[in-house]
Design a protein around this motif. Structure first.
Motif, mmCIF file in Angstrom:
data_model
loop_
_atom_site.group_PDB
_atom_site.id
_atom_site.type_symbol
_atom_site.label_atom_id
_atom_site.label_comp_id
_atom_site.label_asym_id
_atom_site.label_seq_id
_atom_site.Cartn_x
_atom_site.Cartn_y
_atom_site.Cartn_z
ATOM 1 N N MET A 49 49.662 35.290 36.022
ATOM 2 C CA MET A 49 50.394 35.961 37.111
ATOM 3 C C MET A 49 51.863 35.524 37.117
ATOM 4 O O MET A 49 52.774 36.349 37.255
ATOM 5 C CB MET A 49 49.724 35.611 38.449
ATOM 6 C CG MET A 49 50.311 36.296 39.641
ATOM 7 S SD MET A 49 49.908 38.051 39.643
ATOM 8 C CE MET A 49 50.994 38.638 40.932
ATOM 9 N N VAL A 50 52.086 34.215 36.939
ATOM 10 C CA VAL A 50 53.462 33.688 36.938
ATOM 11 C C VAL A 50 54.234 34.265 35.748
ATOM 12 O O VAL A 50 55.395 34.693 35.888
ATOM 13 C CB VAL A 50 53.453 32.132 36.898
ATOM 14 C CG1 VAL A 50 54.866 31.587 36.719
ATOM 15 C CG2 VAL A 50 52.840 31.583 38.176
ATOM 16 N N ILE A 84 58.309 38.066 33.358
ATOM 17 C CA ILE A 84 58.650 39.171 32.441
ATOM 18 C C ILE A 84 59.232 40.360 33.216
ATOM 19 O O ILE A 84 60.251 40.936 32.825
ATOM 20 C CB ILE A 84 57.415 39.585 31.601
ATOM 21 C CG1 ILE A 84 57.063 38.450 30.635
ATOM 22 C CG2 ILE A 84 57.663 40.880 30.836
ATOM 23 C CD1 ILE A 84 55.760 38.614 29.901
ATOM 24 N N VAL A 85 58.587 40.684 34.343
ATOM 25 C CA VAL A 85 59.097 41.802 35.146
ATOM 26 C C VAL A 85 60.507 41.470 35.669
ATOM 27 O O VAL A 85 61.424 42.303 35.618
ATOM 28 C CB VAL A 85 58.137 42.119 36.323
ATOM 29 C CG1 VAL A 85 58.748 43.140 37.259
ATOM 30 C CG2 VAL A 85 56.806 42.623 35.777
ATOM 31 N N GLY A 108 64.001 27.715 34.315
ATOM 32 C CA GLY A 108 64.310 27.264 35.675
ATOM 33 C C GLY A 108 63.048 27.115 36.503
ATOM 34 O O GLY A 108 62.855 26.112 37.197
ATOM 35 N N ALA A 109 62.186 28.109 36.406
ATOM 36 C CA ALA A 109 60.948 28.089 37.200
ATOM 37 C C ALA A 109 60.037 26.942 36.760
ATOM 38 O O ALA A 109 59.456 26.252 37.604
ATOM 39 C CB ALA A 109 60.230 29.427 37.057
ATOM 40 N N ALA A 110 59.935 26.731 35.458
ATOM 41 C CA ALA A 110 59.037 25.683 34.940
ATOM 42 C C ALA A 110 59.487 24.302 35.418
ATOM 43 O O ALA A 110 58.667 23.507 35.890
ATOM 44 C CB ALA A 110 59.020 25.731 33.412
ATOM 45 N N ILE A 111 60.789 24.038 35.321
ATOM 46 C CA ILE A 111 61.287 22.718 35.751
ATOM 47 C C ILE A 111 61.047 22.512 37.244
ATOM 48 O O ILE A 111 60.531 21.477 37.680
ATOM 49 C CB ILE A 111 62.789 22.566 35.407
ATOM 50 C CG1 ILE A 111 62.959 22.462 33.882
ATOM 51 C CG2 ILE A 111 63.392 21.340 36.092
ATOM 52 C CD1 ILE A 111 64.381 22.366 33.409
ATOM 53 N N VAL A 147 55.169 30.445 45.779
ATOM 54 C CA VAL A 147 56.379 29.659 45.490
ATOM 55 C C VAL A 147 57.069 30.226 44.240
ATOM 56 O O VAL A 147 58.299 30.403 44.196
ATOM 57 C CB VAL A 147 56.014 28.159 45.317
ATOM 58 C CG1 VAL A 147 57.165 27.404 44.668
ATOM 59 C CG2 VAL A 147 55.682 27.542 46.659
ATOM 60 N N SER A 148 56.285 30.539 43.207
ATOM 61 C CA SER A 148 56.850 31.120 41.976
ATOM 62 C C SER A 148 57.554 32.431 42.291
ATOM 63 O O SER A 148 58.639 32.706 41.778
ATOM 64 C CB SER A 148 55.754 31.380 40.942
ATOM 65 O OG SER A 148 55.145 30.189 40.592
#
Lengths: 247, 242
Positions: free
Chosen positions: A64-65, A70-71, A97-100, A121-122
């Protein structure tokens, strides 16, 4: 909220259609399409999330994340049209950015790796990074176009493409980050942001809701900064040849 | 560095032919002026020399070595360039003069020396670039290029935005620099009288082609080509023959 209340609240869209018609804005069709899309997309997402939350699977959560990233990358890439590989650069930057930020939040114990927490949150940080990285590439493109002479002056003095782009990189990154920084300054005074509003409407004590909002604010700032910085550094290279010549 | 040689050089921007079949030699230690109607390809010609762009046909040699085989950053330091509109970086005159040496790691640039080279005293050192006149700004942009210790200086219409007095100052300055530092100057100008005053050699480019080049005196007194004659007499413009 029951379905009838929801249907009644949707009538508010008629106000915007009326204003558009009265002022001859010509956006009535877009408002109708937008409203229908919002209903269909949100209903669809609601059911998907319901399934993912029920399944409580790491794989589904990550999928989902990734789909969100991608979108978001695809949407933001439109602002950088003309820059080769811009979709990949934006998608990588948002993902980075999201991963960190997500890793830090989980390690700090602010959230748990559960779909109910990770996905909303994602959504917030990816949405914010999408807007900011789109602004960054768009500004970068404009700056290169309007400052060709300036960039060539740097190159003629023996600067490499990175040194010649230093100033426009700063401007582009700052442009991408400013909306987040500005909204941070007025948070709670001019606006009660989404998450906090949601929690208060859901019956959470405002003091507790504020704690969550603070976390959201900090995570959005970090994701935005990382995404803008990364996308600017990846994209500027596309305006130069490997021989430090402006294309 | 002693000689720049163009061999069948051409440049295309997508399908537009900007330069075609340019073959010539530039010997070091002289001032070459380039004249020609607007859009003739003069700026493209000089940008090929410091590799701001590369030819799409032919090759350019410096001392018999293809310029593509030189380190491009070092090449650009050896071949300075001054533009019509002097873009000065924000800050002081000193910041600008130090820029070239600074990015190659040199910290102890003698700013006063380069200011004196362009006829300005050391009080200019701390002046903000916004406070400079057009002529002063152009002199600072020349000083900034000189701080890289070039052997060739490319000038793209450096006086076209200046008043006659400032133009005279720049002309005198460039001739003096050429003699003092044994520089090679390649100078684009729209001003025929200026070409006569400053040039040892004159190059005439029209419609992307090298029409004629040679000793300035002979070029203007006895042009070999009809197009050159028309241009000198003001009868050849961008649109064609009047």
């Amino acid at each position: 909220m029951n379905v009838l209340s929801l249907v009644m609240s949707s009538s508010l869209v008629l106000i915007s259609i009326f204003i558009s018609y009265y002022q001859k804005l010509g956006v009535e069709k877009e408002i109708v399409i937008g409203s229908i899309r919002a209903i269909v997309q949100l209903t669809f997402v609601g059911y998907i999330l319901h399934y993912i939350f029920y399944a409580n699977s790491i794989l589904f959560t990550l999928a989902m994340v990734i789909a969100m990233i991608i979108v978001a990358g695809n949407n933001a890439a439109k602002r950088g049209s003309g820059i080769p590989h811009v979709f990949y650069f934006i998608t990588i930057s948002i993902a980075f950015g999201a991963a960190i930020t997500l890793t830090a939040l989980i390690l700090f114990g602010s959230i748990h790796f559960r779909p109910q927490e990770v996905i909303p949150v994602s959504g917030m940080i990816i949405g914010n990074a999408m807007v900011s990285s789109g602004l960054t590439v768009s500004r970068l493109k404009d700056e290169v176009k309007s400052r060709r002479h300036e960039i060539e002056t740097y190159l003629a003095l023996g600067a490499n493409s990175r040194q010649a782009s230093q100033k426009i990189l700063k401007i582009a990154i700052k442009t991408g980050m400013m909306p987040t920084i500005d909204s941070m300054k007025t948070l709670g005074i001019v606006q009660l942001p989404g998450m906090m509003t949601g929690l208060i409407l859901g019956g959470v004590d405002p003091v507790n809701a504020v704690k969550y909002q603070m976390m959201v604010t900090f995570m959005m700032t970090s994701t935005t900064a990382i995404a803008c910085f990364t996308v600017a550094l990846l994209s500027y290279t596309q305006f130069f040849t490997k021989n430090h010549q402006l294309i | 560095m002693k000689k720049i040689k163009f061999i069948d050089v051409g440049f295309k921007d997508h399908d537009d032919v900007i330069l075609k079949d340019i073959s010539m030699e530039i010997s070091f230690g002289y001032i070459y002026t380039i004249i020609g109607p607007s859009g003739a390809g003069k700026s493209t010609f000089i940008k090929l020399i410091n590799r701001l762009i590369d030819p799409t046909e032919g090759k350019i040699l410096i001392d018999e070595k293809n310029i593509k085989d030189y380190d491009i950053i070092k090449l650009r330091r050896r071949i300075g360039m001054v533009f019509q509109q002097p873009y000065l970086f924000e800050g002081t005159v000193e910041d600008n003069i130090k820029y070239g040496p600074m990015i190659r790691g040199q910290r102890d640039t003698n700013v006063d020396y380069y200011l004196s080279m362009v006829g300005l005293d050391k009080s200019y050192r701390t002046r903000k670039v916004d406070d400079l006149s057009g002529g002063e700004a152009q002199r600072i942009s020349i000083a900034r290029s000189l701080a890289n210790e070039p052997t060739v200086l490319l000038l793209d219409e450096p006086t076209s935005a200046l008043d006659p007095a400032s133009t005279q100052v720049i002309e005198d300055l460039v001739i003096e620099l050429k003699n003092k530092l044994n520089l090679t100057i390649i100078w684009i100008t729209h001003n025929m009288e200026q070409a006569k005053r400053v040039g040892d050699f004159t190059i005439f480019i029209n419609n992307g082609r090298l029409i004629e080049y040679g000793n300035t005196k002979a070029f203007f007194s006895n042009p070999k080509n009809d197009l050159t004659r028309l241009f000198i007499n003001g009868k050849l413009t961008k649109e064609g023959i009047e």
